[in-house]
Design an enzyme around this catalytic site. Structure first.
Site, PDB file in Angstrom:
ATOM      1  N   HIS A  69      -2.135   7.737   6.964  1.00 21.17           N
ATOM      2  CA  HIS A  69      -1.175   8.601   6.264  1.00 21.17           C
ATOM      3  C   HIS A  69      -1.856   9.874   5.765  1.00 21.17           C
ATOM      4  CE1 HIS A  69       2.601   6.442   6.112  1.00 21.17           C
ATOM      5  NE2 HIS A  69       1.998   5.333   5.715  1.00 21.17           N
TER       6      HIS A  69
ATOM      7  N   GLY B 197       0.834  -1.191   0.000  1.00 20.83           N
ATOM      8  CA  GLY B 197       0.000   0.000   0.000  1.00 20.83           C
ATOM      9  C   GLY B 197       0.870   1.242   0.000  1.00 20.83           C
TER      10      GLY B 197
END
Length: 169
Positions: free
Chosen positions: A140, A47
């Site tokens: 994130h 990812g």
């Protein structure tokens, strides 16, 4: 497609909140997502959030396949619309915190909403590694790293380790 540089801790960009994508999924955005995917495969990882290559927008790419067959997934403006109370631990790592792994407890199941590569709105359930990975990558987008879920001591050790790796390279 191009391989981009992945930024690592303690780069302050990683603590920045990413902005929503305006105007839907364009060819320019697809090019960025293709670059992100190539960068993620090259790293290698499962990812990658756009902020990890210095682009502060709400975009994620992912491929959880463990064999040679690729099954890329693209998430534009992803949201978690529901999370289970039940949690599950997972030993996480991160391309922006290389060679550091530690257990993080997250909701075991989530329902997510996002735009896909074609710009279609998708709402789906995620569990297992998919649930863990989408939550990790969405962190994130909010300026949160997996090490932020750890004790201050473990977080500081992780950052020191990455700094030493950079100096040695």
């Amino acid at each position: 497609m191009a391989i981009r540089e992945i930024i690592t801790v303690p780069n302050p960009l990683l603590k920045q909140t990413s902005k929503p994508v305006e105007g839907g999924v364009t060819d320019e955005l697809r090019t960025l997502m293709d670059d992100m995917l190539e960068t993620m495969y090259d790293a290698p990882g499962i990812g990658l959030a756009a902020i990890q290559i210095g682009e502060p927008i709400r975009v994620i790419v992912m491929d959880l396949q463990e064999n040679e067959e690729k099954h890329p997934r693209f998430f534009v403006n992803p949201e978690i619309v529901w999370a289970s109370e039940e949690t599950a631990p997972y030993d996480e790592g991160c391309l922006s915190v290389p060679e550091v792994y530690d257990e993080v407890e997250r909701p075991a199941r989530v329902k997510i909403k996002y735009l896909n590569y074609q710009g279609e709105e998708i709402i789906e359930d995620a569990d297992g590694l998919y649930a863990t990975c989408i939550q990790h990558e969405m962190d994130h987008l909010n300026g949160v790293l997996f090490i932020d879920h750890l004790s201050k001591l473990k977080r500081d050790r992780a950052i020191t380790k990455v700094k030493k790796l950079k100096r040695a390279a």
